[in-house]
Design a protein around this motif. Structure first.
Motif, short mmCIF file in Angstrom:
data_model
loop_
_atom_site.label_atom_id
_atom_site.label_comp_id
_atom_site.label_asym_id
_atom_site.label_seq_id
_atom_site.Cartn_x
_atom_site.Cartn_y
_atom_site.Cartn_z
N ILE A 83 0.86 -1.19 0.00
CA ILE A 83 0.00 0.00 0.00
C ILE A 83 0.89 1.23 0.00
O ILE A 83 1.72 1.41 0.89
N VAL A 84 0.73 2.06 -1.02
CA VAL A 84 1.56 3.26 -1.16
C VAL A 84 0.66 4.49 -1.10
O VAL A 84 -0.13 4.74 -2.01
N ASP A 85 0.77 5.23 -0.01
CA ASP A 85 -0.06 6.43 0.17
C ASP A 85 0.65 7.31 1.19
O ASP A 85 1.21 6.80 2.16
N ASP A 86 0.62 8.63 0.97
CA ASP A 86 1.28 9.50 1.94
C ASP A 86 0.40 9.76 3.17
O ASP A 86 0.86 10.31 4.15
N GLN A 87 -0.86 9.34 3.10
CA GLN A 87 -1.77 9.52 4.25
C GLN A 87 -1.73 8.30 5.15
O GLN A 87 -2.16 7.21 4.76
N ASN A 88 -1.25 8.49 6.35
CA ASN A 88 -1.09 7.40 7.30
C ASN A 88 -2.41 6.67 7.56
O ASN A 88 -2.46 5.44 7.62
N GLY A 89 -3.50 7.44 7.71
CA GLY A 89 -4.79 6.82 8.02
C GLY A 89 -5.24 5.82 6.97
O GLY A 89 -5.79 4.76 7.29
N ILE A 90 -5.01 6.17 5.71
CA ILE A 90 -5.40 5.27 4.61
C ILE A 90 -4.53 4.02 4.62
O ILE A 90 -5.02 2.90 4.45
N ARG A 91 -3.24 4.20 4.85
CA ARG A 91 -2.35 3.02 4.91
C ARG A 91 -2.79 2.08 6.04
O ARG A 91 -2.89 0.87 5.83
N VAL A 92 -3.04 2.64 7.22
CA VAL A 92 -3.43 1.82 8.37
C VAL A 92 -4.73 1.07 8.07
O VAL A 92 -4.84 -0.14 8.30
N LEU A 93 -5.70 1.78 7.52
CA LEU A 93 -7.00 1.17 7.19
C LEU A 93 -6.82 0.01 6.20
O LEU A 93 -7.32 -1.10 6.43
N LEU A 94 -6.10 0.25 5.12
CA LEU A 94 -5.94 -0.79 4.10
C LEU A 94 -5.08 -1.95 4.60
O LEU A 94 -5.33 -3.10 4.26
N MET A 95 -4.09 -1.66 5.44
CA MET A 95 -3.28 -2.74 6.02
C MET A 95 -4.17 -3.65 6.88
O MET A 95 -4.05 -4.86 6.83
N GLU A 96 -5.07 -3.03 7.63
CA GLU A 96 -5.99 -3.83 8.47
C GLU A 96 -6.90 -4.68 7.62
O GLU A 96 -7.08 -5.87 7.86
N VAL A 97 -7.48 -4.05 6.60
CA VAL A 97 -8.43 -4.76 5.73
C VAL A 97 -7.76 -5.96 5.06
O VAL A 97 -8.26 -7.09 5.12
N PHE A 98 -6.59 -5.74 4.46
CA PHE A 98 -5.96 -6.82 3.71
C PHE A 98 -5.23 -7.81 4.60
O PHE A 98 -5.12 -8.98 4.27
N GLY A 99 -4.80 -7.33 5.76
CA GLY A 99 -4.25 -8.26 6.75
C GLY A 99 -5.31 -9.25 7.21
O GLY A 99 -5.07 -10.45 7.30
N SER A 100 -6.52 -8.75 7.44
CA SER A 100 -7.60 -9.63 7.90
C SER A 100 -8.11 -10.53 6.77
O SER A 100 -8.73 -11.55 7.03
N GLU A 101 -7.80 -10.18 5.54
CA GLU A 101 -8.15 -11.04 4.40
C GLU A 101 -7.10 -12.14 4.20
O GLU A 101 -7.23 -12.98 3.32
N GLY A 102 -6.05 -12.08 4.99
CA GLY A 102 -5.03 -13.13 4.90
C GLY A 102 -3.83 -12.80 4.03
O GLY A 102 -3.03 -13.67 3.71
N TYR A 103 -3.70 -11.54 3.65
CA TYR A 103 -2.54 -11.15 2.85
C TYR A 103 -1.42 -10.66 3.76
O TYR A 103 -1.66 -10.17 4.86
N GLN A 104 -0.20 -10.78 3.26
CA GLN A 104 0.93 -10.15 3.93
C GLN A 104 0.99 -8.72 3.40
O GLN A 104 1.03 -8.51 2.19
N THR A 105 0.97 -7.74 4.29
CA THR A 105 0.89 -6.35 3.85
C THR A 105 2.17 -5.57 4.12
O THR A 105 2.87 -5.83 5.10
N PHE A 106 2.44 -4.66 3.23
CA PHE A 106 3.58 -3.75 3.35
C PHE A 106 3.05 -2.36 3.09
O PHE A 106 2.05 -2.19 2.39
N GLN A 107 3.75 -1.35 3.63
CA GLN A 107 3.29 0.01 3.39
C GLN A 107 4.47 0.92 3.08
O GLN A 107 5.59 0.69 3.54
#
Length: 125
Positions: free
Chosen positions: A8-32
């Motif tokens: 996830i590439v975004d300069d807004q921390n809130g969006i990165r955190v949100l998407l990391m949570e969503v895709f982490g809970s979907e079972g993906y390994q997430t990076f930001q």
């Protein structure tokens, strides 16, 4: 089975955190990454299966980052995240090989479904 990797590439921390949570809970390994330099380092080192890339990032913008990603790995799947009204940039991103785009504020379920369709059902060559 190895987990699919989503960057996830975004300069807004809130969006990165949100998407990391969503895709982490979907079972993906997430990076930001908050900027292009870091994003490209992660692409080289981790070889993610999917990149969610914001169009407007200070320094190196989304189109530049996309060009560099495609030079590193032409097959890497990239979904753009854009602000309203960046239509000319969206066309260029598509020409450069982005799969699709979501306009912010996006529906988190739509983006989740799109990534799942790409990574679960798509055959990775």
């Amino acid at each position: 089975m190895e987990k699919k990797k989503v960057l996830i590439v975004d300069d807004q921390n809130g969006i990165r955190v949100l998407l990391m949570e969503v895709f982490g809970s979907e079972g993906y390994q997430t990076f930001q990454a908050a900027n292009g330099k870091l994003a490209l380092e992660i692409v080289r080192k981790e070889q993610p299966d999917m990149v969610l890339l914001d169009m407007k990032i200070p320094g190196m913008d989304g189109l530049e980052i996309l060009k560099h990603i495609k030079q590193i790995d032409p097959a890497l799947r990239v979904i753009m995240m854009t602000a309203y009204g960046e239509l000319d940039m969206i066309k260029e991103a598509t020409d450069l090989g982005a799969l699709m785009h979501f306009t912010k504020p996006f529906d988190i379920d739509e983006i989740r479904i799109a990534v799942n369709m790409q990574l679960r059902d798509g055959i990775h060559a």
